[in-house]
Structure formats: structure tokens, C-alpha cells
Write an enzyme that holds these catalytic residues in place. Structure first.
Site, short mmCIF file in Angstrom:
data_model
loop_
_atom_site.label_atom_id
_atom_site.label_comp_id
_atom_site.label_asym_id
_atom_site.label_seq_id
_atom_site.Cartn_x
_atom_site.Cartn_y
_atom_site.Cartn_z
N LYS A 119 14.70 8.63 3.10
CA LYS A 119 15.72 8.06 2.42
C LYS A 119 15.61 6.27 1.59
CE LYS A 119 17.61 5.26 5.04
NZ LYS A 119 17.49 3.70 4.70
N ASP B 48 23.10 6.01 9.35
CA ASP B 48 22.45 6.79 8.33
C ASP B 48 22.68 8.36 8.41
OD1 ASP B 48 22.00 4.52 6.73
OD2 ASP B 48 19.28 4.19 7.40
#
Length: 271
Positions: free
Chosen positions: A8, A135
């Protein structure tokens, strides 16, 4: 069976306020790369985890590893008693702003959902993922998206960035997220405008991260000097920095130019 766990990156991260629960309200653009970890699974009576790769020791295979936590959370939520023999190939650096643990947790939910034949929609996995970390819901889909709240409130990002060449650079320094958040100056400089150029946005955690690890500033400066960049930014709470490039050739030239520094790097593309 196996599942990719894409790294990410945050193409922008605007902090808005500190909440009473200790988290921060923020706005961010999540994006994901073709580079990442890989998780393998085989049926078993119990849950076990083996990790190998460059960053295996730093990740640790104990009960607090997010892969094990995600597996147990899914088994509990589904009301099943199945196990799995899990093997993680760990390529994403730990505590690097690349969401490695979150990506691994999300891959666990997707992979065990298939192994255990749960047939859950992504929205149900995302709801479960929210309890594993801010996340993790974004990592379940692993597609460019806009995050709000703690990062778990997701919506579509209107611009297609798939295939964009990206260079990830980490000075081999681990930066814990907590101290970086604590170092934020608490100033709300406004939210993210989806129509604004990416280069006009920011990462509000950069000054605090650079104060903790000044080498981050050196990485950002070195990337900014490379020809063909369209965006240079720190990802998450650091210490990994990123640069988007106009062409694959410009990206690879930059990777070669920075190699003498001895910094960890990965040349890849956005998904």
C-alpha cells in the site's frame, strides 16, 4: 492456494484532527503496487504460520502477527473450526509506511475465505477487516480509493492510475507510527480535493517523520532530482518514499542512480 498482498502507498495523507479515542481523522488516497508479499495456504487441523524472505525476522510469526489475528477473526466470525497451514513470503519492509501487515491481513481474509469456501462478499470482509487495523479494509480490495475517518471509510477515487511506474525507496530505517502521529503539529490544513493535481496535495506526517529520521528528507530530495518524476512523496508514516514517473525507463534510470546509496528500493507499477 496462494494470494498476493500488494504493498500500500499513500499518494496523499491529510490529517484533520485528533479524536478522543486516540486515533486521527484523516483523508488519504490509497494506491497499491504490483510489488508485495505472497501468502500461501494449505488445509490443516490448526492454524500455523511460517514466514521467510528478507523481512521475515522483523515481521515475526508469533500470535500477534496480523496474519494469525486475521485468520482467527475470520474463523470466529464464520463460526468454523477449520485450520490452515500458512506460509508468508515477506518482501515488504516492516514499519515502512507500506501497510505490509495490513496487506498480509487482507490477503489472509481473501485466501482463507476461498480455502474455507465462505463465499463472503468484499463488503463483509471489509467490515471484519476494520477491527484489525485502519488500513486493512482498503487492503481487502487493493484498488486505488479515497479513505476518510481513520482510513476505513472508503469511496471510489475518480482517476485511473493503473500501470503508472513507481519507485519505492526506504533508507533501511523503521519508523513507528505512534511517535510520528504524536509529532504532528495539530494544524488542519484542509482536506483532499479530488480535482486538484496530485502534486499539490501533501503528506502531513512528513515533517514529524523527518524529525525522527532525517534521512527521509535525504531520500525525498534525491528522488526529486530524478528526471521524469510526476510526484515525490513519503508514504504513510514513513520511512518509505515514493516517486511516480512518466515512463518505465525514467523510473529504472532513477533506481540505478540511487543504488549507490545502499537504500532498499523496489521498481514497480500501480495496480
Amino acid at each position: 492456494m496462494h494470494e498476493a498482498a500488494p504493498a500500500k502507498v499513500n499518494l496523499a495523507l491529510h490529517l484533520r484532527r485528533r479524536r478522543e479515542d486516540g486515533y486521527h481523522d484523516l483523508e488519504t488516497i490509497f494506491a497499491f503496487t504490483a510489488f508485495g508479499d505472497t501468502l500461501h495456504a494449505e488445509p490443516a487441523d490448526t492454524l500455523t504460520l511460517r514466514i521467510d524472505g528478507e523481512h521475515a525476522e522483523a515481521a515475526g510469526a508469533g500470535p500477534d502477527n496480523l496474519v494469525i489475528r486475521a485468520a482467527r477473526a475470520l474463523a470466529d466470525a464464520a463460526g468454523i473450526h477449520a485450520g490452515a497451514e500458512l506460509h508468508l513470503e515477506k518482501r515488504i519492509p516492516v514499519a515502512a509506511g507500506l501497510g505490509g501487515g495490513s496487506a498480509d491481513a487482507a490477503a489472509t481474509l481473501r485466501l482463507l475465505g476461498r480455502l474455507w469456501q465462505l463465499d463472503w462478499p468484499a463488503t463483509r470482509l471489509e467490515a471484519l477487516a476494520a477491527g484489525l487495523g485502519a488500513d486493512v479494509p482498503a487492503c481487502v480490495a487493493s484498488q486505488t480509493c479515497f479513505g476518510q475517518g481513520k482510513g476505513e471509510t472508503l469511496s471510489r477515487w475518480p482517476h485511473d492510475l493503473a500501470g503508472t511506474p513507481i519507485l519505492l525507496v526506504n533508507p533501511r530505517v523503521a519508523v513507528p507510527t505512534g511517535p510520528v502521529f504524536a509529532g504532528w503539529d495539530q494544524a488542519d490544513r484542509g482536506g483532499i480535493d479530488a480535482q486538484a493535481p496530485l502534486a499539490s496535495l501533501r503528506n502531513d506526517m512528513t515533517p514529524a517523520a523527518c524529525a525522527i529520521a532525517p534521512v527521509i528528507g535525504e531520500v525525498l530530495e534525491a528522488l526529486s532530482r530524478q528526471p521524469g518524476t510526476t510526484l515525490v512523496r513519503m508514504s504513510g508514516s514513513g520511512a518509505t518514499c515514493l516517486a511516480l514517473f512518466e515512463t518505465v525507463g525514467a523510473r529504472d534510470t532513477a533506481a540505478a542512480a540511487l543504488a549507490p546509496h545502499g537504500w532498499w528500493h523496489a521498481a514497480t507499477t500501480l495496480l
